[in-house]
Motif scaffolding. Structure first.
Motif, PDB file in Angstrom:
ATOM      1  N   GLU A  91      -1.769  34.402 -29.722  1.00  0.00           N
ATOM      2  CA  GLU A  91      -0.671  34.426 -30.694  1.00  0.00           C
ATOM      3  C   GLU A  91       0.142  33.140 -30.617  1.00  0.00           C
ATOM      4  OE1 GLU A  91       0.092  36.638 -33.073  1.00  0.00           O
ATOM      5  OE2 GLU A  91      -1.785  37.631 -32.567  1.00  0.00           O
ATOM      6  N   ALA A  92       0.362  32.660 -29.397  1.00  0.00           N
ATOM      7  CA  ALA A  92       1.136  31.425 -29.229  1.00  0.00           C
ATOM      8  C   ALA A  92       0.420  30.243 -29.862  1.00  0.00           C
ATOM      9  CB  ALA A  92       1.378  31.160 -27.731  1.00  0.00           C
ATOM     10  N   MET A  93      -0.884  30.170 -29.705  1.00  0.00           N
ATOM     11  CA  MET A  93      -1.633  29.043 -30.260  1.00  0.00           C
ATOM     12  C   MET A  93      -1.630  29.084 -31.788  1.00  0.00           C
ATOM     13  SD  MET A  93      -2.263  27.332 -27.672  1.00  0.00           S
ATOM     14  CE  MET A  93      -3.181  26.045 -28.518  1.00  0.00           C
ATOM     15  N   LYS A  94      -1.609  30.272 -32.372  1.00  0.00           N
ATOM     16  CA  LYS A  94      -1.504  30.373 -33.826  1.00  0.00           C
ATOM     17  C   LYS A  94      -0.185  29.778 -34.317  1.00  0.00           C
ATOM     18  CE  LYS A  94      -4.318  34.585 -34.248  1.00  0.00           C
ATOM     19  NZ  LYS A  94      -4.303  36.030 -34.588  1.00  0.00           N
ATOM     20  N   LEU A  95       0.871  29.997 -33.536  1.00  0.00           N
ATOM     21  CA  LEU A  95       2.191  29.486 -33.922  1.00  0.00           C
ATOM     22  C   LEU A  95       2.344  27.998 -33.641  1.00  0.00           C
ATOM     23  CD1 LEU A  95       4.442  32.382 -32.548  1.00  0.00           C
ATOM     24  CD2 LEU A  95       3.937  31.915 -34.943  1.00  0.00           C
ATOM     25  N   GLY A  96       1.766  27.533 -32.538  1.00  0.00           N
ATOM     26  CA  GLY A  96       2.064  26.169 -32.098  1.00  0.00           C
ATOM     27  C   GLY A  96       0.937  25.170 -32.218  1.00  0.00           C
ATOM     28  N   GLU A  97      -0.203  25.577 -32.786  1.00  0.00           N
ATOM     29  CA  GLU A  97      -1.367  24.690 -32.789  1.00  0.00           C
ATOM     30  C   GLU A  97      -1.075  23.340 -33.417  1.00  0.00           C
ATOM     31  OE1 GLU A  97      -5.992  24.668 -34.435  1.00  0.00           O
ATOM     32  OE2 GLU A  97      -4.754  26.481 -34.553  1.00  0.00           O
ATOM     33  N   SER A  98      -0.385  23.343 -34.567  1.00  0.00           N
ATOM     34  CA  SER A  98      -0.169  22.081 -35.286  1.00  0.00           C
ATOM     35  C   SER A  98       0.864  21.182 -34.616  1.00  0.00           C
ATOM     36  CB  SER A  98       0.272  22.379 -36.725  1.00  0.00           C
ATOM     37  OG  SER A  98       1.459  23.155 -36.734  1.00  0.00           O
ATOM     38  N   TYR A  99       1.577  21.692 -33.607  1.00  0.00           N
ATOM     39  CA  TYR A  99       2.628  20.904 -32.963  1.00  0.00           C
ATOM     40  C   TYR A  99       2.239  20.431 -31.565  1.00  0.00           C
ATOM     41  CZ  TYR A  99       5.060  23.563 -36.554  1.00  0.00           C
ATOM     42  OH  TYR A  99       5.412  24.154 -37.735  1.00  0.00           O
ATOM     43  N   LEU A 100       1.081  20.863 -31.083  1.00  0.00           N
ATOM     44  CA  LEU A 100       0.668  20.538 -29.722  1.00  0.00           C
ATOM     45  C   LEU A 100      -0.284  19.354 -29.701  1.00  0.00           C
ATOM     46  CD1 LEU A 100       0.026  24.171 -28.440  1.00  0.00           C
ATOM     47  CD2 LEU A 100       2.028  22.757 -27.984  1.00  0.00           C
ATOM     48  N   ASP A 101      -0.421  18.786 -28.515  1.00  0.00           N
ATOM     49  CA  ASP A 101      -1.373  17.703 -28.327  1.00  0.00           C
ATOM     50  C   ASP A 101      -2.785  18.228 -28.630  1.00  0.00           C
ATOM     51  OD1 ASP A 101      -2.037  14.972 -27.084  1.00  0.00           O
ATOM     52  OD2 ASP A 101      -3.294  16.359 -25.946  1.00  0.00           O
ATOM     53  N   PRO A 102      -3.567  17.510 -29.452  1.00  0.00           N
ATOM     54  CA  PRO A 102      -4.910  17.994 -29.818  1.00  0.00           C
ATOM     55  C   PRO A 102      -5.792  18.315 -28.613  1.00  0.00           C
ATOM     56  CG  PRO A 102      -4.294  16.125 -31.196  1.00  0.00           C
ATOM     57  CD  PRO A 102      -3.230  16.254 -30.138  1.00  0.00           C
ATOM     58  N   GLN A 103      -5.670  17.537 -27.534  1.00  0.00           N
ATOM     59  CA  GLN A 103      -6.477  17.813 -26.344  1.00  0.00           C
ATOM     60  C   GLN A 103      -6.085  19.148 -25.721  1.00  0.00           C
ATOM     61  OE1 GLN A 103      -6.081  14.438 -23.730  1.00  0.00           O
ATOM     62  NE2 GLN A 103      -7.532  13.192 -24.883  1.00  0.00           N
ATOM     63  N   THR A 104      -4.783  19.437 -25.740  1.00  0.00           N
ATOM     64  CA  THR A 104      -4.324  20.722 -25.214  1.00  0.00           C
ATOM     65  C   THR A 104      -4.839  21.872 -26.068  1.00  0.00           C
ATOM     66  OG1 THR A 104      -2.304  19.698 -24.329  1.00  0.00           O
ATOM     67  CG2 THR A 104      -2.277  22.084 -24.636  1.00  0.00           C
ATOM     68  N   VAL A 105      -4.805  21.677 -27.378  1.00  0.00           N
ATOM     69  CA  VAL A 105      -5.304  22.709 -28.297  1.00  0.00           C
ATOM     70  C   VAL A 105      -6.793  22.948 -28.075  1.00  0.00           C
ATOM     71  CG1 VAL A 105      -5.673  23.287 -30.725  1.00  0.00           C
ATOM     72  CG2 VAL A 105      -3.530  22.217 -30.025  1.00  0.00           C
ATOM     73  N   ASP A 106      -7.556  21.866 -27.974  1.00  0.00           N
ATOM     74  CA  ASP A 106      -9.006  21.999 -27.764  1.00  0.00           C
ATOM     75  C   ASP A 106      -9.301  22.675 -26.429  1.00  0.00           C
ATOM     76  OD1 ASP A 106      -9.387  20.727 -30.171  1.00  0.00           O
ATOM     77  OD2 ASP A 106      -9.784  18.752 -29.288  1.00  0.00           O
ATOM     78  N   PHE A 107      -8.555  22.297 -25.403  1.00  0.00           N
ATOM     79  CA  PHE A 107      -8.760  22.892 -24.081  1.00  0.00           C
ATOM     80  C   PHE A 107      -8.442  24.388 -24.108  1.00  0.00           C
ATOM     81  CE2 PHE A 107      -6.877  23.725 -19.752  1.00  0.00           C
ATOM     82  CZ  PHE A 107      -8.099  23.793 -19.091  1.00  0.00           C
ATOM     83  N   ALA A 108      -7.334  24.746 -24.743  1.00  0.00           N
ATOM     84  CA  ALA A 108      -6.952  26.159 -24.837  1.00  0.00           C
ATOM     85  C   ALA A 108      -7.974  26.950 -25.644  1.00  0.00           C
ATOM     86  CB  ALA A 108      -5.564  26.285 -25.467  1.00  0.00           C
TER      87      ALA A 108
END
Length: 547
Positions: A22-39
């Motif tokens: 749920e958190a990644m749905k909310l914050g995906e566009s605001y996070l570092d792309p590497q962090t998003v890919d890792f998560a």
């Protein structure tokens, strides 16, 4: 681990993954792309592993070329499954030794391991000591050499290092300190210490007097990698030294059905700790009412609300003077320019929403004032917020400042200034003004007639007297005096009312501007902050369950 603890660990992991998703749905566009890919990688891997066999523990043997990894694998499997020799690399694909194979097919498909070998429950040795038999489901993998020159070998090692339940790093006396092993793989795996074994293989090549020093050196290197209590198992596939101890350890691992959960939880915890480190603050607060008022008033002032209010005051005075001034001269006022009409304001448009003002474009100073007001508000709103979240908010807000200016112009054009309405005393004053003129004119004519008659020596009666004053004279004086008093009183009242009108217009304009500012700035900022707070709350919930 008891079944109750396993179920508790599963529930904790599920809660973490749900919160993280749920958190990644909310914050995906605001996070570092590497962090998003890792998560995304960790969550997809966790979801996939949870759907596969929980009766099998997957153990992978990792090591560099020449570490004796494949020989150790064959010794543990009790069969020559992996090719060994002097040619490097000897292991070019992943090989699986499987104990109790029922239900392991889909798991091996997910691991992308095609070379599969079913072995007996005694590690292939008829004389295996007690405690070395993996009665549970076990998949032992021999991976390609991690320092192979083939790119596909590196990709396999990298992928499976995140998929296996337990990593067994096979180090040899020559390469145990190799930076490619420690900096490339082991560094950063400290959170996986419970799912990792280190085997110092080929221990027979080390003199007995040197073994303690080498193990101490390796312990220090592992401590630098983040491992504080990791046991080092010495072994030799050539002499058999330490093999039974390693078999016993692996057999115990095969009995621990919570290892896959613990491994997944360690991966998820790693993502969560990374996100918590980027979080900065747990919650952010919308700027207070005073800050919002400063923003709205600053933008309103930059758009000339004060000037429009002044123009409304002058416009009212012009119209009031034309209705309450001395009738014989007030008509001249109608030729003066109405300052509101010059701005295309106060015209009572049939469709005011289509009207625009004729105000000049914003000056450089006015635009700078608006930007400064917005930046000040955003700085307070994003205090402590992670860079990705704050930069996105600033960019989206400043990108819409042109729309803000256009909508404010429309809002000003459609604001009801209430200047066109006539005050109730205007007609009364007009009647009294005309009455004073008639009375004064009547007295003047009367006196004129008396003067002409006297000049022509006509016998005319004396005009009536009031308290010793002739009525014609009184009529002239009273008419003139009444006109002067009405003019002074009307001017005084008109100025008082004009100032009240100015305040009313100023208040209405500020409300109109404030409505647009809330629509374009305050409400979007509040929505962004609510989104961040929801994201932060989910991350913190997941972090409470992290180790």
């Amino acid at each position: 681990m008891s079944e109750r603890k396993v179920l508790r660990a599963q529930a904790s992991l599920s809660g973490q993954i749900d919160s993280l998703s749920e958190a990644m749905k909310l914050g995906e566009s605001y996070l570092d792309p590497q962090t998003v890919d890792f998560a995304a990688l960790v969550m997809s891997r966790a979801e996939a592993r949870r759907q596969l066999s929980s009766d099998h523990v997957v153990i992978g043997l990792f090591g560099a070329t020449g570490s004796g990894k494949s020989s150790l694998f064959n010794e543990l499997a009790g069969a020559q499954l992996a090719r060994t020799g002097v040619i490097r690399p000897t292991t070019t694909k992943t090989i699986a030794a499987i104990w109790n194979p029922e239900g392991s097919g889909e798991l091996l498909d997910w691991l992308e391991v095609d070379d599969r070998h079913v072995v007996d429950s005694m590690f292939g040795a008829t004389t295996a000591p007690r405690g070395t038999t993996p009665s549970g489901g076990l998949i032992l993998l021999d991976l390609p050499d991690m320092d192979s020159t083939a790119l596909e070998h590196h990709e396999i090692v990298e992928r499976l290092s995140g998929q296996v339940d337990v990593m067994v790093w096979v180090l040899d006396p020559q390469k145990y300190a190799d930076a490619s092993i420690h900096q490339g793989y082991l560094d950063g795996l400290g959170s996986h210490e419970g799912n990792l074994l280190v085997v110092l293989n080929q221990i027979d090549l080390i003199a007995a007097s040197d073994r303690a020093a080498i193990q101490k050196s390796l312990t220090g290197l592992l401590a630098q990698d983040g491992f504080r209590g990791l046991e080092i198992l010495p072994a030799s596939s050539r002499t058999g030294e330490g093999i039974d101890a390693l078999r016993t350890r692996i057999a115990k691992l095969a009995e621990n059905k919570a290892l896959s959960i613990r491994r997944l939880k360690a991966d998820v915890d790693q993502v969560i700790h990374r996100l918590v480190a980027e979080l900065g603050v747990e919650q952010v607060n919308l700027p207070g009412k005073l800050d919002q008022d400063e923003l709205e008033q600053g933008i309103a002032a930059a758009h000339g609300v004060d000037l429009i209010a002044d123009a409304a005051e002058r416009s009212y005075l012009l119209r009031a003077s034309s209705h309450t001034g001395w009738p014989l001269t007030s008509w001249v006022i109608r030729f003066k320019n109405d300052p509101l009409k010059r701005m295309n304001l106060g015209r009572n448009h049939e469709h005011p929403e289509l009207a625009l003002t004729s105000r000049p474009p914003l000056s450089v100073a006015q635009s700078a004032t608006i930007k400064q007001s917005v930046n000040t508000y955003l700085s307070k709103a994003t205090d402590g917020m992670p860079v990705g979240w704050s930069e996105e908010l600033r960019a989206s807000t400043t990108d819409h400042l042109d729309e803000l200016d256009q909508d404010i112009d429309v809002a000003i054009a459609t604001t009801d200034l209430a200047i066109d309405k006539k005050s109730w005393w205007w007609p009364l004053t007009k009647v009294l003004q005309w009455a004073s003129i008639i009375v004064a004119l009547g007295g003047a004519l009367w006196l004129g007639a008396l003067a002409v008659a006297g000049y022509l020596q006509f016998a005319v009666p004396e005009p009536p007297m009031v308290e010793g004053f002739p009525i014609p004279t009184l009529m002239l004086l009273v008419g003139l005096l009444l006109g002067i008093v009405l003019g002074i009183a009307g001017s005084f009242v008109n100025r008082m009312v004009a100032k009240m009108k100015r305040k009313h217009v100023h208040r209405n304009l500020e409300r109109s501007v404030a409505g647009v500012v809330r629509q374009h700035i305050v409400d979007p900022v509040a929505a962004h902050l609510d989104q961040f707070n929801s994201y932060a709350d989910l991350i913190n919930q997941a972090a409470k369950k992290a180790d």
